[in-house]
Design a protein around this motif. Structure first.
Motif, mmCIF file in Angstrom:
data_model
loop_
_atom_site.group_PDB
_atom_site.id
_atom_site.type_symbol
_atom_site.label_atom_id
_atom_site.label_comp_id
_atom_site.label_asym_id
_atom_site.label_seq_id
_atom_site.Cartn_x
_atom_site.Cartn_y
_atom_site.Cartn_z
ATOM 1 N N ALA A 166 0.845 -1.198 0.000
ATOM 2 C CA ALA A 166 0.000 0.000 0.000
ATOM 3 C C ALA A 166 0.874 1.240 0.000
ATOM 4 O O ALA A 166 1.950 1.261 0.603
ATOM 5 N N THR A 167 0.385 2.288 -0.665
ATOM 6 C CA THR A 167 1.149 3.528 -0.767
ATOM 7 C C THR A 167 0.271 4.743 -0.497
ATOM 8 O O THR A 167 -0.950 4.696 -0.662
ATOM 9 N N CYS A 168 0.925 5.828 -0.100
ATOM 10 C CA CYS A 168 0.309 7.155 -0.062
ATOM 11 C C CYS A 168 1.204 8.074 -0.869
ATOM 12 O O CYS A 168 2.403 8.205 -0.560
ATOM 13 N N ASN A 169 0.638 8.650 -1.904
ATOM 14 C CA ASN A 169 1.410 9.495 -2.823
ATOM 15 C C ASN A 169 2.670 8.774 -3.318
ATOM 16 O O ASN A 169 3.748 9.369 -3.459
ATOM 17 N N GLY A 170 2.513 7.488 -3.563
ATOM 18 C CA GLY A 170 3.589 6.696 -4.129
ATOM 19 C C GLY A 170 4.589 6.131 -3.143
ATOM 20 O O GLY A 170 5.452 5.331 -3.524
ATOM 21 N N LEU A 171 4.499 6.499 -1.872
ATOM 22 C CA LEU A 171 5.430 6.019 -0.859
ATOM 23 C C LEU A 171 4.786 4.934 -0.013
ATOM 24 O O LEU A 171 3.601 5.036 0.343
ATOM 25 N N PRO A 172 5.518 3.887 0.354
ATOM 26 C CA PRO A 172 4.930 2.782 1.128
ATOM 27 C C PRO A 172 4.397 3.247 2.478
ATOM 28 O O PRO A 172 4.978 4.132 3.122
ATOM 29 N N ILE A 173 3.309 2.649 2.904
ATOM 30 C CA ILE A 173 2.740 2.939 4.211
ATOM 31 C C ILE A 173 2.562 1.635 4.986
ATOM 32 O O ILE A 173 2.475 0.548 4.410
ATOM 33 N N GLN A 174 2.490 1.770 6.297
ATOM 34 C CA GLN A 174 2.320 0.616 7.181
ATOM 35 C C GLN A 174 1.397 1.017 8.316
ATOM 36 O O GLN A 174 1.432 2.160 8.786
ATOM 37 N N GLY A 175 0.583 0.073 8.754
ATOM 38 C CA GLY A 175 -0.333 0.348 9.843
ATOM 39 C C GLY A 175 0.378 0.532 11.182
ATOM 40 O O GLY A 175 1.583 0.313 11.320
ATOM 41 N N SER A 176 -0.398 0.912 12.169
ATOM 42 C CA SER A 176 0.100 1.185 13.514
ATOM 43 C C SER A 176 0.689 -0.060 14.173
ATOM 44 O O SER A 176 0.284 -1.178 13.903
ATOM 45 N N GLU A 177 1.637 0.179 15.099
ATOM 46 C CA GLU A 177 2.182 -0.893 15.931
ATOM 47 C C GLU A 177 1.714 -0.735 17.376
ATOM 48 O O GLU A 177 2.358 -1.221 18.310
ATOM 49 N N CYS A 178 0.583 -0.087 17.564
ATOM 50 C CA CYS A 178 0.030 0.123 18.904
ATOM 51 C C CYS A 178 -0.166 -1.226 19.610
ATOM 52 O O CYS A 178 -0.701 -2.174 19.030
#
Length: 263
Positions: free
Chosen positions: A131-143
């Motif tokens: 998954a990306t935001c504006n082409g950069l990878p994103i990752q969910g929270s580590e809460c």
């Protein structure tokens, strides 16, 4: 799952959303059409849907299209479109709204694009590609602790059955507020799911699952490592009762609160 080139179809989805973005960049909401108690669609909702639908029908005629405003395909491989997710925000001039386009294949959401024109963010994902935001990878929270969690909840229901539908929503809110860091209700499921995917929220709970609201966001959140489930903890599908996206470490305490609210 039969062969489906999700990488190529993600490119189609992004180009289709570009067509909708052109509409939102040049038009005001215009006349509102009532859809029931305190619910409406703007002229832009219809214009975006028609622009995106026309593009998809031309580029992928073998795939059906289901839009929130004008309906369409309800089975098989299909695009699912919310032309403006967060219409109430949109007509009030609040920037929390987006164009949401997902792809369902064999009962599973496999790709999605959500564009937030006023925020300057575009989220995209396809199964197995991340998954990306504006082409950069994103990752969910580590809460890892519920007391540290920022939790989004879906809108309260409106209409003749609102009191019945809202009983569980209100019960969950009552259970959450003494236990989590904060609760947020932002008025757009698509945005909430992308913010879980990006780690801005640690969980999101909706007591509904309309495909145009959720399918794109579900694909994006999953590819960002977020668990996306039904309210009973089973795997989320287009037929799920609700939508629960959560950082893996707080899955169980959150599910316990949802079970209490729905018992």
């Amino acid at each position: 799952m039969s062969a489906l080139d999700t990488a190529e179809l993600l490119k189609v989805a992004e180009a289709a959303v570009d067509q909708g973005r052109k509409v939102t960049d040049t038009r005001a909401p215009g006349k509102l059409t009532s859809k029931g108690d305190r619910d409406m669609a703007s002229e832009v909702d219809f214009a975006v849907e028609r622009a995106v639908r026309a593009f998809l029908e031309r580029e992928t005629p073998q795939i059906g299209v289901l839009g929130e405003e004008e309906g369409g395909a309800t089975g098989g491989t299909r695009w699912v479109l919310d032309p403006i997710d967060g219409t109430v925000n949109f007509v009030h001039g609040a920037p929390l709204w987006g164009i949401s386009l997902g792809l369902i294949h064999e009962g599973r959401t496999v790709a999605g694009v959500i564009d937030h024109p006023m925020l300057g963010t575009r989220y995209a994902a396809a199964e197995g590609l991340g998954a990306t935001c504006n082409g950069l990878p994103i990752q969910g929270s580590e809460c890892t602790r519920l007391s540290d969690a920022l939790v989004a909840v879906g809108d309260y229901a409106v209409g003749p059955d609102a009191a019945v539908q809202n009983a569980e929503r209100l019960a969950l809110t009552q259970l959450l507020f003494p236990r989590v860091q904060r609760i947020r209700m932002i008025g757009t499921a698509a945005t909430a799911l992308t913010w879980v995917a990006a780690g801005h929220f640690d969980a999101m709970v909706m007591f509904s699952n309309k495909p145009w609201d959720t399918m794109a966001g579900v694909a994006i959140a999953r590819e960002a490592g977020v668990l996306v489930l039904d309210l009973d903890g089973s795997d989320h599908t287009p037929d799920s009762r609700g939508t629960f996206a959560v950082s893996p470490a707080i899955r169980e305490p959150m599910l316990d609160l949802i079970a209490q609210a729905t018992s």
